[in-house]
Scaffold this active site. Structure first.
Site, short mmCIF file in Angstrom:
data_model
loop_
_atom_site.label_atom_id
_atom_site.label_comp_id
_atom_site.label_asym_id
_atom_site.label_seq_id
_atom_site.Cartn_x
_atom_site.Cartn_y
_atom_site.Cartn_z
N TYR A 130 -1.82 -0.69 10.80
CA TYR A 130 -1.77 -1.16 9.25
C TYR A 130 -1.22 -1.07 7.72
O TYR A 130 0.09 -2.34 7.85
CB TYR A 130 -3.15 -0.31 8.58
CG TYR A 130 -3.76 -1.10 7.23
CD1 TYR A 130 -3.54 -2.12 7.02
CD2 TYR A 130 -3.28 -0.16 5.82
CE1 TYR A 130 -3.70 -2.53 5.15
CE2 TYR A 130 -3.46 -0.21 4.80
CZ TYR A 130 -3.30 -1.61 4.49
OH TYR A 130 -3.97 -1.71 3.11
N SER B 141 0.92 -1.20 -0.34
CA SER B 141 0.03 0.27 0.10
C SER B 141 0.66 1.15 0.02
O SER B 141 1.57 0.77 0.10
CB SER B 141 -0.81 -0.08 1.22
OG SER B 141 -1.26 0.81 1.07
N LYS C 254 2.21 -3.82 6.11
CA LYS C 254 2.45 -3.91 5.29
C LYS C 254 3.94 -3.83 4.68
O LYS C 254 4.53 -4.75 4.50
CB LYS C 254 1.74 -2.68 3.84
CG LYS C 254 0.42 -3.49 4.13
CD LYS C 254 -0.28 -4.21 2.99
CE LYS C 254 -1.65 -4.74 3.20
NZ LYS C 254 -1.86 -6.11 2.61
P1 NAD Z 1 -11.01 -7.30 0.84
O1 NAD Z 1 -11.34 -6.82 1.98
O2 NAD Z 1 -11.86 -6.69 -0.15
O3 NAD Z 1 -9.82 -8.36 0.28
C1 NAD Z 1 -9.27 -9.54 1.24
C2 NAD Z 1 -9.74 -10.43 1.42
O4 NAD Z 1 -8.86 -11.31 2.08
C3 NAD Z 1 -11.39 -10.61 2.06
O5 NAD Z 1 -12.08 -11.64 0.59
C4 NAD Z 1 -10.89 -11.44 2.77
O6 NAD Z 1 -12.22 -12.04 3.28
C5 NAD Z 1 -9.75 -12.53 2.84
N1 NAD Z 1 -8.77 -12.05 4.16
C6 NAD Z 1 -8.78 -11.66 5.11
N2 NAD Z 1 -8.37 -12.34 5.98
C7 NAD Z 1 -7.82 -13.53 6.35
C8 NAD Z 1 -7.44 -14.66 6.04
N3 NAD Z 1 -6.34 -14.85 6.95
N4 NAD Z 1 -7.12 -15.85 5.41
C9 NAD Z 1 -8.31 -16.00 4.03
N5 NAD Z 1 -9.02 -15.56 3.44
C10 NAD Z 1 -8.76 -13.41 4.42
O7 NAD Z 1 -10.11 -5.87 -0.30
P2 NAD Z 1 -8.79 -5.12 -0.90
O8 NAD Z 1 -9.50 -3.99 -1.13
O9 NAD Z 1 -9.45 -6.50 -1.79
O10 NAD Z 1 -7.38 -5.11 -1.01
C11 NAD Z 1 -7.17 -6.42 -0.99
C12 NAD Z 1 -5.41 -6.67 -0.24
O11 NAD Z 1 -5.06 -4.81 -1.11
C13 NAD Z 1 -5.08 -5.91 1.20
O12 NAD Z 1 -4.05 -6.88 1.55
C14 NAD Z 1 -5.37 -4.86 1.21
O13 NAD Z 1 -4.49 -4.23 2.69
C15 NAD Z 1 -4.51 -4.01 0.11
N6 NAD Z 1 -4.58 -2.43 -0.53
C16 NAD Z 1 -5.30 -3.08 -0.65
C17 NAD Z 1 -5.89 -0.91 -0.65
C18 NAD Z 1 -7.11 -0.43 -1.31
O14 NAD Z 1 -7.91 0.69 -1.46
N7 NAD Z 1 -8.78 -1.39 -1.19
C19 NAD Z 1 -5.35 -0.18 -0.96
C20 NAD Z 1 -3.49 -1.04 -0.62
C21 NAD Z 1 -3.60 -2.01 -0.05
C1 UD1 Z 2 -7.67 5.00 3.07
C2 UD1 Z 2 -6.21 4.54 3.81
C3 UD1 Z 2 -4.97 4.25 3.12
C4 UD1 Z 2 -5.67 3.00 3.03
C5 UD1 Z 2 -7.12 3.19 1.62
C6 UD1 Z 2 -7.32 2.00 1.48
C7 UD1 Z 2 -6.17 6.20 5.91
C8 UD1 Z 2 -5.25 7.20 6.59
N1 UD1 Z 2 -5.71 5.50 4.72
O1 UD1 Z 2 -6.60 6.53 2.02
O2 UD1 Z 2 -4.20 3.65 4.45
O3 UD1 Z 2 -4.67 1.87 2.17
O4 UD1 Z 2 -7.76 4.06 2.53
O5 UD1 Z 2 -8.19 1.20 2.09
O6 UD1 Z 2 -6.87 6.01 6.03
N2 UD1 Z 2 -13.00 11.31 3.31
C9 UD1 Z 2 -13.66 11.92 3.18
N3 UD1 Z 2 -14.72 11.49 3.49
C10 UD1 Z 2 -15.32 10.20 3.48
C11 UD1 Z 2 -14.00 8.94 3.40
C12 UD1 Z 2 -13.02 9.86 2.85
O7 UD1 Z 2 -13.86 13.40 3.10
O8 UD1 Z 2 -16.42 9.59 4.01
C13 UD1 Z 2 -11.17 11.73 2.93
C14 UD1 Z 2 -10.02 11.33 2.90
O9 UD1 Z 2 -10.20 12.18 4.16
C15 UD1 Z 2 -8.96 11.22 2.29
C16 UD1 Z 2 -9.50 10.97 1.08
O10 UD1 Z 2 -11.33 11.00 0.72
O11 UD1 Z 2 -8.69 12.46 2.05
C17 UD1 Z 2 -9.90 9.43 0.70
O12 UD1 Z 2 -10.02 8.45 1.32
P1 UD1 Z 2 -9.90 7.22 1.09
O13 UD1 Z 2 -10.76 5.88 0.66
O14 UD1 Z 2 -9.73 6.66 2.73
O15 UD1 Z 2 -8.37 6.34 1.08
P2 UD1 Z 2 -7.08 7.18 2.28
O16 UD1 Z 2 -7.17 7.76 3.30
O17 UD1 Z 2 -6.46 7.81 0.38
#
Ligand code: NAD
Ligand code: UD1
Length: 357
Positions: free
Chosen positions: A166, A142, A170
């Site tokens: 978190y 991330s 990572k």
């Molecule tokens: P998500 O929660 O939709 O998907 C994660 C999946 O992992 C889920 O289906 C959950 O049920 C499964 N899971 C969690 N713990 C588990 C375990 N112990 N054993 C087996 N399955 C398990 O999240 P996502 O948005 O698809 O994200 C996927 C990965 O990317 C995550 O590791 C997350 O931290 C990372 N990530 C996501 C974002 C984002 O904005 N979505 C940003 C940066 C990093």
């Molecule tokens: C957040 C996490 C980041 C994670 C990512 C995906 C934090 C500080 N960072 O990123 O670690 O990888 O989500 O899970 O939580 N916002 C509003 N109103 C809302 C929600 C969000 O104004 O109801 C704003 C936030 O302040 C931010 C932007 O929208 O400025 C994006 O927010 P968000 O979608 O939560 O993503 P990040 O904060 O960038």
């Protein structure tokens, strides 16, 4: 390179948001997938949705997609997958490791859960990978790993200094994978993908983002306000040092992100020698919250009521990626823009007001 139709891949967390969209792309490319998920944040219903979208029909889908309910922390679950794959003459060649929890807020409230699942789960996984000589892995990292005071565009060389549990988990998994790679006798091939802000959905609206656990990310909330499910969007701060006072992020379409996973996997599978790469995955373009909101309203002819409230603790003003490294290594460029993300995200929301329920 071998024909991808012969290749078997293990996907952890493959029914989640990013995993499900990536699975679809990999299926379309002919990979055989072992998908393990505990459903802690996703629904098994994703299986039928992927089947519906698979162009070559149910029979072929069932031949290529193998869903196993289980927790990655339980090494017998992963071992059994490897044993089955060997018995079926389908040796697993690589892993895409999505499984983990992803809420910054929850990680501050319950850090041990995050260390247990994100780090403990990854350690349990790599131990089995070592045992079965599967040393090719694409890991979901991330942008949160970067020091929050670094200026954007953030390059992969920027300091890694996460400021919440978190992000620490990572960065720790990245470090574990780096240590494995440094043991040159073992030839690990690793790509850590540092995602910025993935949003949107598959253009069909059949799969999308439907978290089970509490989340406070902007885009799903904005879609709920657009649909009338929530009354008003609270924008966290209008006094940020940006051109319109709202925070700037690097949003990337989920299908572009799915493509990056396929390319990262193909890149590693083509390499004979060990590799360790960290790659930013964003578009390289910053968009303010107000810009995103206005685009959503225009593209989807809807109204999103909003109010300004205090800044959210831990947030930063501006975060967007320097993307040249991913572009050059993977020969990749995003296909979709903010309008596409808003259109596809709204389509998913309209067609599935209650998610997969
Ligand atoms: P998500 O929660 O939709 O998907 C994660 C999946 O992992 C889920 O289906 C959950 O049920 C499964 N899971 C969690 N713990 C588990 C375990 N112990 N054993 C087996 N399955 C398990 O999240 P996502 O948005 O698809 O994200 C996927 C990965 O990317 C995550 O590791 C997350 O931290 C990372 N990530 C996501 C974002 C984002 O904005 N979505 C940003 C940066 C990093
Ligand atoms: C957040 C996490 C980041 C994670 C990512 C995906 C934090 C500080 N960072 O990123 O670690 O990888 O989500 O899970 O939580 N916002 C509003 N109103 C809302 C929600 C969000 O104004 O109801 C704003 C936030 O302040 C931010 C932007 O929208 O400025 C994006 O927010 P968000 O979608 O939560 O993503 P990040 O904060 O960038």
């Amino acid at each position: 390179m071998k024909d991808s139709s012969l290749r078997s891949i293990l996907i952890t967390g493959g029914t989640g948001f990013i995993g499900s969209h990536t699975c679809l792309k990999l299926l379309e490319k002919g990979y055989f997938l072992y998908v393990v998920d505990s459903f802690i944040n996703s629904s098994p219903k994703v299986l039928r949705k992927l089947e519906e979208l698979f162009p070559q029909g149910s029979e072929k889908f069932n031949q290529q997609f193998n869903l196993i309910e289980g927790d990655i922390r339980d090494s017998t679950v992963i071992e059994n997958i490897f044993i089955n794959s060997i018995n079926q003459n389908r040796c697993i060649e690589a892993v895409i490791h999505f499984a983990g929890l992803k809420s910054v807020e929850e990680s501050l409230l319950n850090p041990s859960l995050y260390w247990d699942i994100n780090v403990g789960g990854s350690i349990a996984l790599v131990k089995v990978l070592e045992k079965y000589n599967c040393r090719t892995i694409v890991f979901s990292s991330s942008a949160t790993v970067y020091n929050s005071i670094s200026d954007s565009p953030l390059s992969e060389n920027c300091e890694v200094r996460p400021c919440n549990p978190y992000g620490e988990t990572k960065a720790t998994v990245e470090n574990i994978l780096r240590s494995l790679y440094k043991n040159k006798r073992k030839d690990w091939r690793v790509i850590n993908l540092r995602y910025f802000n993935p949003i949107g959905a598959h253009s069909s609206g059949v799969i999308g983002e439907d978290p089970i656990r509490k989340t406070n990310n902007l885009f799903p909330y904005l879609s709920k306000v657009a649909s009338g499910n929530k009354e008003v969007l609270k924008i966290f701060g209008n006094d940020w040092p940006t051109f319109d006072g709202t925070a700037i992020r690097d949003y990337i379409h989920i299908m572009d992100l799915a493509d990056v996973h396929c390319l990262a996997l193909e890149y590693l599978l083509q390499k004979e020698e060990s590799r360790f790469l960290c790659l930013n995955v964003g578009t390289g373009k910053g968009t303010s919250i107000l810009e995103l909101l206005k685009t959503y309203e225009i593209v989807n002819s809807c109204k999103i009521p909003f109010i300004y409230v205090d800044r959210r603790p831990g947030d930063i003003a501006i975060s967007f990626a320097k993307t040249e490294l991913a572009t050059s290594i993977l020969n990749w460029k995003p296909k979709f823009d903010i309008s596409d993300m808003c259109r596809d995200g709204w389509n998913w929301q309209k067609l599935n007001p209650c998610g997969y329920q």
